[in-house]
Design an enzyme around this catalytic site. Structure first.
Site, PDB file in Angstrom:
ATOM      1  CB  SER A 144      -0.739  -0.032   1.344  1.00 36.18           C
ATOM      2  OG  SER A 144      -2.007   0.880   1.117  1.00 36.18           O
ATOM      3  CG  ASP A 202      -4.795  -1.931   0.916  1.00 35.37           C
ATOM      4  OD1 ASP A 202      -3.932  -2.550   1.385  1.00 35.37           O
ATOM      5  OD2 ASP A 202      -4.968  -0.780   0.865  1.00 35.37           O
TER       6      ASP A 202
END
Length: 750
Positions: free
Chosen positions: A86, A232
């Site tokens: 991320s 993610d």
């Protein structure tokens, strides 16, 4: 075409709430062009250990990674490979691409986070027909319709602006597709949303890998990559220490940007609940990874306090805290420090500067199934053989995305050393090609008049290879109507089109002569327009128009006679819109013009002319905005029928008077608006709340005013406004003659 008014027909900053919902939503979600670490498949010299850097996700808290990298640089600690999740992937990829920590800090602090969070391209680059839709104040949600019912996007934000920012960050290594061949070898982590498995990205587009690693489920559209749908990486592996070891690390420096859980009072939406769950899932993997650290490894854990995953305005604080946390473990890091000369050589080998994209021999559009690449190519200004820049190609991508046919778009550069190709890769909307949207309009002065309209629009796109579009709209309320138009381009390469349309409708027209009266107009209209699209700048059309009007007085005296007649003639219209927002714009200009000549030779029962022109210009100074509008209309000496009268009166159209209180066959109007945005709204909800005032002047002659011409009319208003996902909202008080005050409320476009 009349100048769109707030009462007949919406424009973007962000608030921290949606940033929390998006960025914090996986302790991962954001952007900053910042840094990672460096890996080299080559063994370190003199038997020194190879050092891998593992960076966790954490949204805006991850800006602390920049401070960590700054101190590692000061301590002359080399990093031979980097892994990240991320925000850690964004930081790591930027650093691995050849950016220095100093460059990263500059990029972070100078970034326009509002623009990065804004999913739409600048309005000047949006297709002109979609700009016209803005003045209908259609709701933001767009539903796909098909045989299996309604469909929705996989995420609230497509992430096109985000990925464009990532391409800037990775610009020093834009042509590298094997992450082992970056200045510092790199790996980014994502999660396969179908299986829940952790996915290691080691090749392909670096900016796309960054984008995939921070795609918070539900908030950002997943990225399809190598046949997998990726979201993610924080869900499956938020601190990839294990991957740093596999890649190169004899020693691992791990940076954990933990995201504290929300308190119960902060769990106020589905997104915040989802974010909380993702944070908990990520914490389990982080704890396991930290337990794997050995005596030679180093853990850096910045104490970021109340800096949240959405606090991009506190980037300088996060960087400082990252520096402090790294200096706190400087004694453990010092053993890996290189002598100044050796470190300078090592750093020089891995540092890169951003360069232009060079030239290509071919530019093509790949991956399309429904839409025609030949049509899409007309929006590309870049040319083979000419030097390319990221800004130029980014503009091409934004114009293509501005057609609103695509859910995402990116590009690739590749070649065999002899021939280079730029491949533009739009991804068609999975919920298309047919769409359903709704709109709402309300206007009231809390006294004599209220207007309400509900709009439903069905838009079918790409009916053929030329890009034909069929739009049908049904409206119920003050104006009840059903209309349909087929927009048919005449070629793949030219701007010309033909657009036959038909409509049937009933309008309740307020007529004032002392007391209020009402007349009904039932109209049947058909037109055929030949036109030209002026790029994203405007639209010009002209052609014949036929209609039938049935009108009668519904209540009160017969101020207007009953009408049963045909009208037919030639119509021309011009629409130019170069404002940055349909409602509450801060810059730009617009021109709206319409001309109609009814002729007996074409089948009309009477002859008359009607012309209308409206222009507006907007300029801002800091938070202050002035919006000037001038408009006017005339019958050119002919006698207009009642259903063609111009009207004035009502909110922001002489605010101190009743809605459409004045009607006639000539009018002039001017308005100066001042407004100031006091509270920003997240992009998903609108642009913000405003306070403002307006000064208005108008004059209307002929028609129903001939009995008692009102002369020049002055008015003004004070208002609170909001630009929202369902259109503009105004609540205010208008002032007119004889100290006449009138409260008003506008929602959308009645």
């Amino acid at each position: 075409m009349s100048m769109p008014e707030p009462r007949r027909t919406a424009g973007r900053d962000r608030s921290s709430k949606v940033r929390i919902a998006i960025a914090a939503a996986a302790a991962a979600s954001t952007w900053c062009g910042i840094a990672g670490a460096q890996a080299a498949g080559k063994p370190a010299t003199d038997g020194a250990p190879r050092i891998g850097l593992a960076l966790s996700g954490g949204g805006a808290r991850g800006l602390a990674h920049v401070g960590v990298l700054k101190v590692l640089d000061e301590l002359r600690v080399p990093v031979h490979c980097v892994t990240g999740t991320s925000m850690g992937a964004i930081v790591g990829a930027t650093f691995a691409a050849g950016r220095t920590p100093a460059e990263m800090e500059k990029l972070v602090l100078a970034a326009d986070w509002d623009a990065i969070f804004r999913d739409q391209p600048p309005r000047a680059e949006i297709a002109v027909r979609r700009k016209l839709d803005d003045f209908k104040t259609l709701f933001a949600p767009e539903y796909g319709i098909g045989d299996d019912g309604l469909k929705l996007p996989k995420g609230l934000i497509a992430g096109v602006s985000i990925e464009s920012f990532f391409r800037d960050l990775a610009a020093p290594s834009f042509s590298v597709t094997d992450f082992d061949k970056l200045p510092i070898p790199f790996r980014a982590m994502a999660t396969d949303i179908e299986t829940g498995e952790s996915v290691v990205m080691k090749d392909g587009s670096l900016s796309q890998a960054m984008r995939a690693s921070m795609s918070v489920p539900g908030a950002l559209t997943p990225v399809e990559r190598d046949g997998r749908l990726l979201v993610d990486g924080g869900i499956a592996n938020n601190l990839p220490i294990d991957e740093a070891r596999r890649l190169c690390g004899d020693v691992v420096i791990a940076v954990n940007i933990s995201t504290p859980p929300y308190k119960r009072s902060e769990l106020t939406s589905a997104l915040s609940v989802s974010s909380q769950l993702i944070n908990f899932l990520g914490k389990q993997t982080v704890d396991a990874q930290i337990r794997s650290l050995g005596d030679r490894d180093v853990l850096v854990a910045p104490e970021l306090g109340d800096i949240s995953s959405s606090s991009f305005d506190r980037g300088a604080d996060a960087i400082r805290i990252g520096e402090e946390a790294t200096r706190a473990v400087a004694d453990r890091l010092a053993r890996y420090s290189l002598p100044p000369e050796r470190y300078a050589e090592w750093r020089s080998d891995r540092q890169r500067s951003a360069t232009d994209l060079g030239t290509v021999d071919e530019i093509r559009v790949d991956g399309l199934q429904r839409t025609n690449p030949e049509v899409v190519s007309q929006l590309v200004d870049s040319r083979p053989g000419e030097p390319l820049t990221e800004a130029q190609v980014g503009g091409d991508l934004r114009r293509i995305f501005g057609t609103r046919d695509y859910e995402s778009i990116s590009y690739r550069l590749f070649g065999d050393g002899v021939r280079r190709t730029l491949a533009i890769e739009p991804v068609e909307k999975a919920w298309g090609p047919d769409y359903l949207r709704f709109g709402l309009g309300l206007a009231t002065d809390f006294e004599a008049e209220s207007q309400f309209n509900l709009l439903v629009q069905v838009r079918r796109t790409w009916l053929n290879s030329l890009g034909a579009e069929w739009v049908t709209e049904a409206q119920i309320g003050q104006t009840t109507s059903l209309s349909t138009e087929l927009f048919q381009p005449l070629s793949t390469t030219g701007p010309w089109f033909i657009a036959p349309s038909a409509a049937i409708g009933r309008t309740v027209q307020p007529v004032y002569l002392g007391d209020s009266r009402f007349a009904d107009y039932l109209t049947n209209v058909g037109t055929v327009s030949l036109g030209v699209t002026l790029g994203t700048w405007g639209l010009l059309r002209a052609g014949p128009s036929w209609g039938r009007v049935d009108a009668e007085v519904e209540t009160g005296l017969s101020v207007l006679p009953a009408v049963r007649e045909r009208t037919a003639g030639a119509r021309a219209s011009l629409f130019i819109d170069q404002t940055d927002a349909a409602w509450f714009p801060r810059s730009g200009y617009g021109v709206f013009a319409d001309a109609y000549a009814a002729r007996e030779g074409l089948g009309s029962d009477r002859e008359y002319e009607r012309v209308h022109l409206a222009v507006r210009a907007i300029r801002s100074w800091g938070p202050h905005t002035l919006n000037l509008e001038l408009s006017g209309g005339s019958s050119l000496g002919s006698t207009l029928p009642g259903y063609e009268y111009f009207t004035l009166g009502g909110p922001l159209r002489l605010s101190g008077y009743r809605i459409d209180e004045f009607a006639g066959d000539e009018y002039a109007f001017g308005r100066v608006q001042y407004y100031n945005r006091t509270i920003p709204l997240p992009d998903l909800l609108g642009s913000g709340f405003y306070v403002g005032l307006s000064a208005e002047v108008g004059r209307i002659n002929g028609g129903l005013t001939v009995v008692d011409p009102p002369g020049t009319l002055w008015s003004g208003s004070l208002f609170l406004g909001a630009d929202t996902f369902f259109g503009p909202v105004y609540a205010g008080i208008g002032y007119g003659k004889s100290e006449n005050f009138r409260f008003f409320l506008l929602i959308g476009a009645p």
